[in-house]
Design a protein around this motif. Sequence first.
Motif, PDB file in Angstrom:
ATOM      1  N   ASN A 106      -0.475   4.131   2.436  1.00 47.78           N
ATOM      2  CA  ASN A 106      -1.655   3.884   1.600  1.00 47.78           C
ATOM      3  C   ASN A 106      -1.489   4.545   0.239  1.00 47.78           C
ATOM      4  OD1 ASN A 106      -3.947   2.316   1.776  1.00 47.78           O
ATOM      5  ND2 ASN A 106      -5.290   4.040   2.196  1.00 47.78           N
ATOM      6  N   GLN A 107      -0.319   4.350  -0.361  1.00 48.03           N
ATOM      7  CA  GLN A 107       0.062   5.077  -1.571  1.00 48.03           C
ATOM      8  C   GLN A 107      -0.890   4.799  -2.736  1.00 48.03           C
ATOM      9  OE1 GLN A 107       2.691   7.210  -2.215  1.00 48.03           O
ATOM     10  NE2 GLN A 107       3.239   7.247  -0.052  1.00 48.03           N
ATOM     11  N   LEU A 108      -1.366   5.887  -3.354  1.00 49.77           N
ATOM     12  CA  LEU A 108      -2.269   5.799  -4.498  1.00 49.77           C
ATOM     13  C   LEU A 108      -1.467   5.874  -5.795  1.00 49.77           C
ATOM     14  CD1 LEU A 108      -5.352   7.998  -3.577  1.00 49.77           C
ATOM     15  CD2 LEU A 108      -5.406   5.636  -4.332  1.00 49.77           C
ATOM     16  N   ILE A 109      -1.279   4.726  -6.431  1.00 50.53           N
ATOM     17  CA  ILE A 109      -0.565   4.698  -7.696  1.00 50.53           C
ATOM     18  C   ILE A 109      -1.246   3.682  -8.608  1.00 50.53           C
ATOM     19  CG2 ILE A 109       1.701   5.452  -6.905  1.00 50.53           C
ATOM     20  CD1 ILE A 109       2.511   2.600  -6.564  1.00 50.53           C
ATOM     21  N   GLY A 110      -0.872   3.723  -9.860  1.00 56.00           N
ATOM     22  CA  GLY A 110      -1.453   2.788 -10.814  1.00 56.00           C
ATOM     23  C   GLY A 110      -0.802   1.421 -10.710  1.00 56.00           C
ATOM     24  N   LEU A 111      -1.627   0.386 -10.568  1.00 60.25           N
ATOM     25  CA  LEU A 111      -1.133  -0.987 -10.562  1.00 60.25           C
ATOM     26  C   LEU A 111      -1.088  -1.482 -12.004  1.00 60.25           C
ATOM     27  CD1 LEU A 111      -0.408  -3.654  -9.128  1.00 60.25           C
ATOM     28  CD2 LEU A 111      -2.860  -4.170  -9.094  1.00 60.25           C
ATOM     29  N   PRO A 112       0.118  -1.695 -12.561  1.00 56.80           N
ATOM     30  CA  PRO A 112       0.204  -2.151 -13.953  1.00 56.80           C
ATOM     31  C   PRO A 112      -0.466  -3.501 -14.137  1.00 56.80           C
ATOM     32  CG  PRO A 112       2.314  -1.303 -13.186  1.00 56.80           C
ATOM     33  CD  PRO A 112       1.434  -1.425 -11.983  1.00 56.80           C
ATOM     34  N   LEU A 113      -1.123  -3.662 -15.278  1.00 58.53           N
ATOM     35  CA  LEU A 113      -1.828  -4.891 -15.601  1.00 58.53           C
ATOM     36  C   LEU A 113      -1.247  -5.494 -16.873  1.00 58.53           C
ATOM     37  CD1 LEU A 113      -5.510  -3.706 -15.000  1.00 58.53           C
ATOM     38  CD2 LEU A 113      -4.076  -5.024 -13.443  1.00 58.53           C
ATOM     39  N   PRO A 114      -1.345  -6.802 -17.023  1.00 61.81           N
ATOM     40  CA  PRO A 114      -0.860  -7.424 -18.261  1.00 61.81           C
ATOM     41  C   PRO A 114      -1.692  -6.982 -19.454  1.00 61.81           C
ATOM     42  CG  PRO A 114      -2.041  -9.011 -16.881  1.00 61.81           C
ATOM     43  CD  PRO A 114      -1.853  -7.777 -16.054  1.00 61.81           C
ATOM     44  N   GLY A 115      -1.060  -6.952 -20.613  1.00 63.18           N
ATOM     45  CA  GLY A 115      -1.733  -6.470 -21.804  1.00 63.18           C
ATOM     46  C   GLY A 115      -2.958  -7.273 -22.177  1.00 63.18           C
ATOM     47  N   THR A 116      -3.025  -8.543 -21.713  1.00 65.53           N
ATOM     48  CA  THR A 116      -4.179  -9.376 -22.053  1.00 65.53           C
ATOM     49  C   THR A 116      -5.470  -8.854 -21.444  1.00 65.53           C
ATOM     50  OG1 THR A 116      -3.608 -10.794 -20.171  1.00 65.53           O
ATOM     51  CG2 THR A 116      -2.794 -11.459 -22.360  1.00 65.53           C
ATOM     52  N   THR A 117      -5.369  -8.001 -20.426  1.00 63.72           N
ATOM     53  CA  THR A 117      -6.582  -7.440 -19.822  1.00 63.72           C
ATOM     54  C   THR A 117      -7.181  -6.324 -20.657  1.00 63.72           C
ATOM     55  OG1 THR A 117      -5.394  -5.776 -18.523  1.00 63.72           O
ATOM     56  CG2 THR A 117      -5.664  -7.963 -17.531  1.00 63.72           C
ATOM     57  N   GLY A 118      -6.375  -5.769 -21.562  1.00 62.21           N
ATOM     58  CA  GLY A 118      -6.845  -4.642 -22.353  1.00 62.21           C
ATOM     59  C   GLY A 118      -6.627  -3.305 -21.689  1.00 62.21           C
ATOM     60  N   PHE A 119      -6.005  -3.293 -20.504  1.00 60.99           N
ATOM     61  CA  PHE A 119      -5.755  -2.058 -19.770  1.00 60.99           C
ATOM     62  C   PHE A 119      -4.305  -2.046 -19.316  1.00 60.99           C
ATOM     63  CE2 PHE A 119     -10.206  -3.105 -19.297  1.00 60.99           C
ATOM     64  CZ  PHE A 119     -10.853  -1.907 -19.550  1.00 60.99           C
TER      65      PHE A 119
ATOM     66  N   PRO B 131       0.591  -1.051  -0.551  1.00 61.16           N
ATOM     67  CA  PRO B 131       1.082  -1.136   0.838  1.00 61.16           C
ATOM     68  C   PRO B 131       2.509  -0.624   0.947  1.00 61.16           C
ATOM     69  CG  PRO B 131       1.191  -3.291  -0.195  1.00 61.16           C
ATOM     70  CD  PRO B 131       0.552  -2.374  -1.214  1.00 61.16           C
ATOM     71  N   ALA B 132       2.689   0.650   0.625  1.00 60.64           N
ATOM     72  CA  ALA B 132       4.020   1.260   0.656  1.00 60.64           C
ATOM     73  C   ALA B 132       4.034   2.381   1.682  1.00 60.64           C
ATOM     74  CB  ALA B 132       4.397   1.794  -0.719  1.00 60.64           C
ATOM     75  N   LEU B 133       5.168   2.531   2.368  1.00 62.91           N
ATOM     76  CA  LEU B 133       5.326   3.558   3.391  1.00 62.91           C
ATOM     77  C   LEU B 133       6.565   4.386   3.051  1.00 62.91           C
ATOM     78  CD1 LEU B 133       4.432   4.778   6.116  1.00 62.91           C
ATOM     79  CD2 LEU B 133       5.932   3.119   7.246  1.00 62.91           C
ATOM     80  N   VAL B 134       6.353   5.696   2.872  1.00 62.82           N
ATOM     81  CA  VAL B 134       7.435   6.618   2.525  1.00 62.82           C
ATOM     82  C   VAL B 134       7.697   7.542   3.706  1.00 62.82           C
ATOM     83  CG1 VAL B 134       8.188   8.441   0.956  1.00 62.82           C
ATOM     84  CG2 VAL B 134       6.806   6.546   0.089  1.00 62.82           C
ATOM     85  N   GLU B 135       8.967   7.693   4.062  1.00 59.87           N
ATOM     86  CA  GLU B 135       9.343   8.555   5.185  1.00 59.87           C
ATOM     87  C   GLU B 135      10.206   9.713   4.705  1.00 59.87           C
ATOM     88  OE1 GLU B 135      10.834   7.435   9.475  1.00 59.87           O
ATOM     89  OE2 GLU B 135      12.575   7.578   8.140  1.00 59.87           O
ATOM     90  N   ASN B 136       9.874  10.906   5.187  1.00 55.70           N
ATOM     91  CA  ASN B 136      10.726  12.078   5.020  1.00 55.70           C
ATOM     92  C   ASN B 136      11.077  12.590   6.410  1.00 55.70           C
ATOM     93  OD1 ASN B 136      10.905  13.024   2.041  1.00 55.70           O
ATOM     94  ND2 ASN B 136       8.753  12.451   2.297  1.00 55.70           N
ATOM     95  N   LYS B 137      12.335  12.693   6.693  1.00 53.27           N
ATOM     96  CA  LYS B 137      12.765  13.234   7.971  1.00 53.27           C
ATOM     97  C   LYS B 137      13.954  14.147   7.744  1.00 53.27           C
ATOM     98  CE  LYS B 137      15.787   9.323   9.156  1.00 53.27           C
ATOM     99  NZ  LYS B 137      16.071   8.257  10.157  1.00 53.27           N
ATOM    100  N   GLY B 138      14.221  14.960   8.740  1.00 55.80           N
ATOM    101  CA  GLY B 138      15.358  15.849   8.572  1.00 55.80           C
ATOM    102  C   GLY B 138      15.428  16.920   9.636  1.00 55.80           C
ATOM    103  N   TRP B 139      16.423  17.781   9.459  1.00 54.80           N
ATOM    104  CA  TRP B 139      16.660  18.904  10.371  1.00 54.80           C
ATOM    105  C   TRP B 139      16.531  20.213   9.595  1.00 54.80           C
ATOM    106  CZ3 TRP B 139      17.378  18.466  15.568  1.00 54.80           C
ATOM    107  CH2 TRP B 139      17.676  17.193  16.070  1.00 54.80           C
TER     108      TRP B 139
END
Length: 1003
Positions: A729-742, A750-758
Amino acid sequence: MKNFYRRGMLIIMFLLAMGLLVILAISQAQAATPKICPFLLQKEISGTVSDQDGEPLLGVTVLVKNRQYGTTTNDLGEFTINASPGDTLVFSSIGYKTLEIPIDGNSQIRILLEEDIASLNEIQLNAGYYSVTERERTGNISRVTAEEIENQPVLNPLAAIQGRMPGVEVTQATGVPGGGFDIKIRGTNSLRADGNAPLFIIDGVPYPTNPTTDDRVGKASLQTSPLANIDISTISSIEVLKDADATAIYGSRGANGVVLITTKSAKSGEANYRINIQRGVGQVANRMDLLNTEQYLALRREAYENSGTEPSAAGAPDLLTWDQERETDWQEELFGGTAEFTNIQSSLSGGNNQTTYRAGVGFREDETVFPGDFKNRLFSGNINLDHRSKNNKFSANFAGNYSVNRNELPKADLTLAALTLAPNAPALFNPDGSLNWENSTFSNPLASLEERYRGETNNLVSSATLGYRILPGLKISSRFGYTHINTREDQYTPQSAFDPSISFNRRESSNNHSRLQTWIVEPQLDFNKKLGDFNVSALVGATVQETTNERQVLRATGFNSDELLENIQAAGNTQILFSGNTEYKYRALYGRFHTDYKDKYLLNLTGRRDGSSRFGPGREYASFGAVGAGRIFSAEDFIAKNLPFLSFGKLRFSYGTTGSDQIGDYQFLDLWSATSVSFQGSPGLYPTRLVNRDFGWETNRKLEGGLELGLIDDAVYLSASYYRNRSSNQLIGLPLPGTTGFTSIQYNFPALVENKGWELALSIQNITGEDFSWATNFNITIPKNTLLEFDDIENSPYSTTYTVGESLSIQKGYLLNGVNPETGVYEFEDLNEDGFIGFPDDIVDLVDLDPEFYGGFQNSLNFKGFALDFLFQFVKQQGRTYYQTFGLPGLPNNQPLELLDRWQAAGDNATFQKAESGFGSPYFAFQQLLSSSLTYTDASYVRLKNLSLSYNLPEFAGINSRIYFQGQNLFTVTNYKGLDPENAGSNLIPPLRFLSLGLDINF
C-alpha cells in the motif's frame, strides 16, 4: 554570544541549585535517623527487596554475614531477620548481583538489586513500554551500552551504534560537526525517500528527526542532524527494536524500527561527583591523486586541439594569463586543516533508599578542517530525580535534558572546489589580505566563507513518570512527556562575498525561525502474577500525542552597507518566503499479554489501534498486532544430561503488522498558496495540491525466526535470525500531466516491497580472570531488498526507476562498450539496434547499491588497570565513482590522475575518451557516461572504526581517575579511489579521523 553564555550560566545555576536541594533533603533525612550503639543486643530488621524498576523480588536470599542463618523474601519482596546493629546483610539471587549492606543501626532497609550482566540470559533490555530479559525475549532487540558509547569520541548517537548492531545500517553523510546520518533498520521499506526513518524515543518521549533548519537559509549542503543536539555523554543505553514482536506495540510508528535512547539515572549511595575532560583533533583521512600543473595544462591544450579551436583569455585564463609554473595543493589549502574539539562533562549523583538524584552539565566545541575560525558549540544540562515511598507503592521519576547548540559553521562545503580547482589557480588572498579575484578571471572559493551564518537551537526533552502499586502484581502509572525544539538561523551575504567588478547590490540577509513542540501522555496498567507453573504479565495503555510545527522564513535585500545586514529595518525590500504552522494529532490504544510455562514456553500477544490526523475522514484509524513465541529447549532434562556444554538454547518466532503515516501533514487536503500578483489591490491565491481523501496507511508485515545458543556457561553466545518484511500500500506521489496544473497527487500504489535477510551475532568470553579478560563480539547482516509487485509498472512514471524483481536501489543506465580506438569517443550498447543511443530504450539495470553484507568485529581486553577496546567495521557494496564530480575532461577543472590513460591518437586503447573543450560528440558521450556502467565501482571497505585505550590510576584520597586515548576512523582498507567509500560519490567532506586524550575523575 553574550546571550548564549548567559543562558548557559543560568542553566548551570538552576541544575546546581536543584542538586543542592536534593542533597540537603537527603542529609536532613539521614540526620533525623537515630544512631544505635553497635554493642546493643540483636533486634528485628525488616525491609523490602526490589529490582531496578521497583518490582518486588521473590525468593531473594538474605543472610547475616559470617553467621549461619538467614531468610528469603516473600512475593512482596519483604523480609524480616534478627541481627545486631553492627552486622552486615548479604542479599543474593540468581540473575542479580550480590549486595552487602551494613545495618549501621537501621531497623528498616530498602534494597534495589542490580541485574548481573555477566549472565547473558539475565540482561535487562528496554523494550519501550516494558522491560524483558535476554532469556525471555521473543522479539529482536539489539543494544549498545553506556560503556561502549563512552569509548568513542563522537557527537551523534547514531555514530555510536555504527557497526555494532546486526540489521542496523548507519551511514555518515558529512564530516562537519553536527552533520547528518542516514539509518536504515533492515533495509528500505518505502518508495518515498523520506518514508524510511525509524521512530526515535528518548526517555519515553518521541523525538523528531527532520531538520529544523531551512534550506533557503543556506545550510542544506551541511545536512545538520537534530540528534546532534543530544548530549551523548548522558546516554545510558541505546536499544533498537526490529521485528514485529518488538515494534508492534508502537503500531503505525514502528514500521521502520524503533530506536530507544535511555539517559543515565541515579543510584543510591553517597554523593559522587564526576568530571570528564577530553581534547582531540580531527583531519581528513585520505587525499585523491590529481593532475599536477604540467599534466593539467597538457590536458587543457589537448582539449582545444581536439576541438579545433583556440583558447581565449576570457575562456582559458589558466592557459593564457595565470602563472604556468604555479602549483597549489588545493586539498591541503581548503580541507587540509585540523579540526580541534574540546569536550567537558560533569555530573553529581547520589541519594538514599527513597530518593536518588543525578544532575550534570556539559560543554563541547568542535571546529572544522576548512580555513577560518568556524565552530559548533553544544552546551547541555540534565537532571534525573527518582523517588519511591517507604512502602514501595508510590514511585515518581523526572528526567530533563536541555541543550543549546550554537552553530557558526561555514555556509558551504569546500570539498568540491578543493578537488576541481586548477592546480595553477591564483592565490586566495591579495597582499593586503583581501580576497583575490585575479582581475575577474578567478572565482575565489573562499567567497562563500564571507557569508556569515549563525544558527542556534534550543532543545528540551523532558519526561515524568508517576506510578502506584494498587495491589501486589498490579500497578498503574502514567508518563508525561514534552519536547521543545526552537531554532533560529541567520545568514548574511555581504557585498564582499562577490567580485568587486560586480557593481549591482547583492547584499542579502535571510532568516529562519522554527519551533517544534510535542507533548505526550501515556497512562498504563501493568499486571504481573505467578499462577502455578505460569508466569503471567499483561499491560494495557493509551497514547495521546500532539505536535505543532511553526516556521517563518524571511529574505531581505537592498542594504546600503555590509554593516547593516543584521538590521532588517535597513533593507530596501523584505520578502516572506514561508510562514505557516502545522498540527499533528495522534491517538492510540495498546496492549500486551505475556506468559511463560515452566520457564520453557514463551508467548507474547501485542495489539494496537492507531489514529492519525494525516489521513482523511474514514481513513484515520488502523489496527496492528503481533504474536511472538519462544521455546527454551535447554531447560529440558534430556538436554542437560546429554549436552552438558549447552548452557542455553532458545528458538523464537514472531509475526505481525506495523504501519506508517510518514507522509507529512495535511497531504489529503487541497492546498492553496498566496501569489505575489495582486488583483484589485488584494493578493491572489492559486491551487498547489489536489485533494485525495482516499489514501490510507502503509502496512508492513514482519516475519522472523531465530535461534539462540549459549555454550560453556554462556562463554560463547550465538544468535541467528532470519527476517522477512513486506511493505505494501505504498504512499507515493502519482505524477500527473502538466495540463492538470499539478505535478502529482498522493496515492496508494499497488506496490509490494520485500526486505529479507540473515543476521548473525556472536559473543565470546575468550578469557575471564582476575587480572586479565578478553571478550570478542562479531555481527554480520546479509540483506536482500526486492520490489516484488508493482501492477502495470510499464505504463507508470516509475518504469524507468524501478524493476519488479530487483532492489529499490537498482541503478539503470547505459552499458559502456569502451572507447572507440579510431574516434576516441565513448561507445554504448545499442540495445534496440536503431542506430541511436537514447533514453529509455537503451537503458538496463546496471548495479544494486544496497550492501551485500555489513557488520562489525569488536574486541575488549582488560589487564589489571588497563583496558583496550577496538572495533572493525566492514561493508561489501557497490558505489558511485567520482567521475560526475570532475566534469568533462578538458574543461577548466582538474581531474584525477587516472585521466593520463586517455585517448590521444588513432589506434589508442584507452580507458577514457579524448579531451574536449566544446560541445562536440565527446561532450554528449560524456553526458551519457554519467548514467553508464563506468560510474559505478566496488566501494567495499574494512575500517578500524574505533579504538580506546585507558588506564585506571591508583586510588588517591578517595579519588578514582582514569586516563584514556580514543581514536575514530583510524584507517580504512579499500579499493575505492575516491575520498571515502562510506558515502561513495558524495561531494561533501568525508568522516574525519579523530584522535583524542581524556581524563575521567570520580570522587
